[in-house]
Design an enzyme around this catalytic site. Structure first.
Site, PDB file in Angstrom:
ATOM      1  N   TRP A 179       0.850  -1.190   0.000  1.00 31.98           N
ATOM      2  CA  TRP A 179       0.000   0.000   0.000  1.00 31.98           C
ATOM      3  C   TRP A 179       0.883   1.237   0.000  1.00 31.98           C
ATOM      4  CZ3 TRP A 179      -2.015   2.620   4.897  1.00 31.98           C
ATOM      5  CH2 TRP A 179      -2.987   3.586   4.587  1.00 31.98           C
ATOM      6  N   ASP A 260      -0.508  -5.523   9.539  1.00 35.89           N
ATOM      7  CA  ASP A 260      -1.524  -4.575   9.100  1.00 35.89           C
ATOM      8  C   ASP A 260      -2.757  -5.390   8.730  1.00 35.89           C
ATOM      9  OD1 ASP A 260      -3.108  -2.617   8.044  1.00 35.89           O
ATOM     10  OD2 ASP A 260      -1.655  -1.897   6.569  1.00 35.89           O
ATOM     11  N   LYS A 296     -13.267  -1.302   6.213  1.00 36.00           N
ATOM     12  CA  LYS A 296     -13.833  -2.216   5.219  1.00 36.00           C
ATOM     13  C   LYS A 296     -14.854  -3.169   5.829  1.00 36.00           C
ATOM     14  CE  LYS A 296     -10.459  -0.692   2.469  1.00 36.00           C
ATOM     15  NZ  LYS A 296      -9.562   0.403   2.809  1.00 36.00           N
TER      16      LYS A 296
END
Length: 450
Positions: A179, A260, A296
């Site tokens: 990311w 993460d 999410k």
């Protein structure tokens, strides 16, 4: 006379400025000869002290949406930003989230007071259980400290700042690719950022040998960033057996895992399955950091709800670590917001609401899996050159298509499809209606813009 006021001395510069301001407000002319009131020439006065600041480039991911919004085409499609969309292409607020909010609104005893520095206690306790497992020995031994943070980004930044101040090895290894924000988060916290091989463009899968070689040559005690599941941007995850090899290698070199976890339950549809990589590292008794996000999996993108959990060797160490995390957070944002964390806590502590969330979460994951199958079938039916099986092998919100930047530019120009230049598409932005349009664009890009 020392220490006293001399009434006959000249007025101070500050006094003269105040007097001048009073005269100005009363309409009296200013004394241009007074050096304390010297002003720049008229032209210079129009030049900002920030005139040297150059315009920053658009964020490569958020910039996709900016370009999309400017496009008047009725067939335009945004597959850049990682946010879930319904089959109708609309943002989704989960029913269970609406219920939780209604409960909070109806509770007249709720107030808007500041939270503690570490956040909402219920939220922190329930978040640790969700990611580590209710039966986690680390939780039972009080070896975990959890602090509420500003979604995944804030959790990573707080953890990075803590490590920068209190960890002996200031190098962090991140996967290549990863990311885009990871590099900035860790770099700005003062850590040296290096990469380890992860994605193999030839197979569009995991470069497991390269990963082991790079982590094997990392300095003793280095920090290693690991995506818990649904690797962003590739959608490529290690198998359970590969995770075990990674764990053994990292523990043998005392490499510190920093997970993460942005997609727990959103990848496979199963909350426990998507947390297995983390639980594997916690089970061996070693230490690790875990950044969690509810953007999410609960659709709480704009609420900025996340947590940082640090698993320590003992309860005493965990307590001392928490005291230092407070010193990181206090000057950064003082304390976290209450609303989003209250939504999460309301859902996690109620069995019926938790089960309803699991059903809705699985429905989101299943729709994304369905989009993968539909896109794969559409490309196969068109006879699009190449092997596209990676689309159904990869997992989570994103697919790393393997398209190059020229092909991406072609798709944007000719088909009004917006995605990042590395060929990453958000499967959550697709629908049964838009899959044929995307398949046509990919087919044309591969055959005409290769």
């Amino acid at each position: 006379m020392h220490g006293g006021n001399d009434s006959h001395s000249s007025p101070s510069p500050a006094d003269r400025r105040i007097s001048a301001l009073v005269r100005h407000l009363q309409g009296s002319p200013l004394d241009a000869a007074d050096p304390c009131l010297a002003v720049a020439p008229t032209a210079a006065a129009r030049i900002s002290v920030f005139d040297h600041v150059v315009r920053a480039p658009e964020d490569p991911i958020l910039g996709v949406t900016v370009a999309y919004n400017k496009d008047p085409s009725p067939v335009k499609l945004n597959l850049g930003v990682g946010a879930y969309r319904t089959e109708e292409g609309k943002p989704l607020v989960l029913n269970v989230v609406r219920k939780a909010e209604q409960i909070l609104v109806n509770d007249r005893s709720r107030v808007k007071e500041y939270l503690p520095i570490v956040g909402l206690a219920d939220f922190n306790k329930l978040s640790a259980k969700l990611i580590l497992g209710a039966d986690s020995p680390a939780i039972q031994d009080n070896r975990v400290t959890t602090v509420q943070c500003l979604s995944g980004t804030g959790s990573l930044r707080v953890g990075a700042e803590f490590l920068s101040r209190h960890y002996h090895q200031l190098t962090i290894y991140i996967p290549q690719p990863t990311w885009g924000n990871h590099v900035k988060i860790f770099g700005l916290a003062g850590l040296a950022v290096k990469t380890y091989r992860y994605y193999d463009p030839a197979t569009r899968g995991l470069n497991f040998r390269g990963l082991l070689e790079d982590l094997g040559s990392a300095p003793f005690g280095a920090i290693v960033l690991l995506h818990a599941c649904a690797h962003n941007p590739t959608g490529v995850d290690p198998t359970a057996q590969e995770w075990e090899q990674i764990r053994q290698l990292m523990r043998s070199k005392a490499l510190l895992p920093f997970f993460d976890s942005a997609y727990q339950g959103f990848a496979s549809g199963n909350l426990d399955a998507d947390a297995q990589s983390i639980r594997m590292f916690v089970k061996d008794g070693g230490e690790c950091l875990v950044a969690q996000s509810y953007a999410k999996n609960m659709g709480l993108y704009g609420e900025r709800v996340g947590a940082l959990s640090m698993v320590c060797r003992s309860a005493d160490v965990a307590s001392r670590v928490e005291s230092q995390l407070k010193l990181v957070i206090r000057p950064m944002y003082s304390n976290p917001p209450i609303h989003g964390a209250s939504i999460v806590a309301t859902i996690l502590k109620d069995r019926a609401m938790f089960q309803e969330w699991e059903v809705e979460l699985k429905a989101m994951a299943d729709r994304i899996i369905s989009m993968r199958k539909q896109l794969f079938d559409a490309l196969r039916s068109r006879g699009t050159p190449g092997d596209w099986s990676h689309i159904i092998k990869q997992i989570g919100m994103f697919t790393f298509t393997g398209l190059n930047s020229a092909q991406v530019a072609f798709m944007t120009k000719e088909y009004h499809i917006y995605l990042t230049s590395d060929g990453r598409i958000s499967m959550a932005g697709l629908s049964s209606r838009t899959v044929p349009h995307l398949a046509d664009a990919i087919h044309a890009a591969v055959t005409k813009a290769a």
